[in-house]
Motif scaffolding. Structure first.
Motif, short mmCIF file in Angstrom:
data_model
loop_
_atom_site.label_atom_id
_atom_site.label_comp_id
_atom_site.label_asym_id
_atom_site.label_seq_id
_atom_site.Cartn_x
_atom_site.Cartn_y
_atom_site.Cartn_z
N LEU A 118 0.82 -1.21 0.00
CA LEU A 118 0.00 0.00 0.00
C LEU A 118 0.85 1.26 0.00
O LEU A 118 0.42 2.29 -0.52
CB LEU A 118 -0.94 0.01 1.20
CG LEU A 118 -2.26 -0.70 1.00
CD1 LEU A 118 -3.05 -0.75 2.29
CD2 LEU A 118 -3.07 -0.05 -0.09
N VAL B 263 1.29 2.08 -3.56
CA VAL B 263 0.03 2.56 -4.13
C VAL B 263 -0.25 3.99 -3.67
O VAL B 263 -0.61 4.86 -4.46
CB VAL B 263 -1.14 1.62 -3.73
CG1 VAL B 263 -2.48 2.22 -4.10
CG2 VAL B 263 -0.97 0.26 -4.37
N SER C 114 -0.35 7.47 -5.80
CA SER C 114 -1.62 8.21 -5.73
C SER C 114 -1.41 9.61 -5.19
O SER C 114 -1.99 10.58 -5.69
CB SER C 114 -2.62 7.46 -4.85
OG SER C 114 -2.88 6.19 -5.36
N ILE D 144 -7.62 3.79 -1.15
CA ILE D 144 -7.51 2.58 -0.33
C ILE D 144 -8.84 1.81 -0.36
O ILE D 144 -8.84 0.58 -0.43
CB ILE D 144 -7.11 2.93 1.12
CG1 ILE D 144 -5.71 3.53 1.16
CG2 ILE D 144 -7.16 1.69 2.01
CD1 ILE D 144 -5.34 4.11 2.50
N TYR E 232 -9.03 -0.01 -3.60
CA TYR E 232 -8.07 -1.13 -3.55
C TYR E 232 -8.66 -2.32 -2.80
O TYR E 232 -8.70 -3.44 -3.32
CB TYR E 232 -6.77 -0.64 -2.89
CG TYR E 232 -5.72 -1.70 -2.67
CD1 TYR E 232 -4.81 -2.03 -3.67
CD2 TYR E 232 -5.63 -2.37 -1.46
CE1 TYR E 232 -3.85 -2.99 -3.48
CE2 TYR E 232 -4.67 -3.34 -1.25
CZ TYR E 232 -3.78 -3.66 -2.25
OH TYR E 232 -2.83 -4.61 -2.05
N TRP F 233 -12.01 -3.69 -4.47
CA TRP F 233 -11.73 -4.44 -5.69
C TRP F 233 -11.13 -5.80 -5.38
O TRP F 233 -11.63 -6.83 -5.85
CB TRP F 233 -10.78 -3.64 -6.59
CG TRP F 233 -10.33 -4.40 -7.80
CD1 TRP F 233 -9.18 -5.10 -7.97
CD2 TRP F 233 -11.07 -4.56 -9.02
NE1 TRP F 233 -9.12 -5.67 -9.20
CE2 TRP F 233 -10.28 -5.37 -9.87
CE3 TRP F 233 -12.29 -4.11 -9.47
CZ2 TRP F 233 -10.69 -5.72 -11.14
CZ3 TRP F 233 -12.69 -4.47 -10.75
CH2 TRP F 233 -11.90 -5.26 -11.56
N THR G 227 -5.90 -10.02 -2.01
CA THR G 227 -4.95 -9.00 -2.44
C THR G 227 -3.65 -9.73 -2.77
O THR G 227 -3.53 -10.94 -2.56
CB THR G 227 -4.69 -7.97 -1.32
OG1 THR G 227 -4.11 -8.65 -0.20
CG2 THR G 227 -5.96 -7.27 -0.90
#
Length: 156
Positions: free
Chosen positions: A11, A14, A18, A46, A49, A52, A59
């Motif tokens: 994360l 990510v 972002s 988040i 993420y 999804w 994950t």
């Protein structure tokens, strides 16, 4: 917990990308420019993420550790349930945030408070009959072992 730490590392990447994208598009010149907008954007990122990948079942970190998230009946999560799990999972952070809000604590004191709460929250999972985290119980989800079948045993 190892999966949780690995998830945090993933994360980080990510959120870094972002945050860079948000800062570039909003033309922020200082780290505190549009801070609340950035926080809302990262909360949304988040959420996307985890919704999804929760809907998909795993994950990348969960795949590595052979963990799958399913609903109480063992079925794949709907996007609605995956989003509910994400929202309820903020219970991990809300109590320490509420405690530190009225105080001016140092970074070390804040870290100790957060780590203490995470340890308490993790220990509370031991009181659940299936040893599930309480946000999973509240969301109607559970984590299960998703290890591949042993090819040697399946041939016999």
């Amino acid at each position: 917990m190892a999966c949780w730490i690995y998830e945090g590392l993933l994360l980080f990447g990510v959120l870094f990308i972002s945050g860079y994208l948000f800062s570039t598009l909003s033309q922020s010149r200082h780290a505190l420019d549009n801070r609340h907008g950035l926080q809302a954007f990262l909360f949304l990122v988040i959420g996307i993420y985890f919704t999804w990948f929760g809907h998909k079942g795993q994950t990348l970190a969960m795949k590595t550790w052979h963990i799958r998230v399913v609903d109480a009946q063992g079925n794949a999560l709907s996007q609605k349930r995956a989003f509910a799990r994400y929202i309820v999972s903020w219970i991990w952070f809300i109590p320490p945030l509420a405690i530190i809000a009225p105080y001016t604590l140092t970074g070390g004191e804040t870290a100790v408070l957060f780590m203490g709460w995470v340890a308490v929250w993790a220990l509370l999972s031991r009181f659940h009959p299936q040893r599930q985290f309480w946000h999973d119980v509240l969301a109607g989800t559970r984590l299960v072992n998703a290890a591949p079948a042993d090819p040697i045993k399946s041939k016999t």
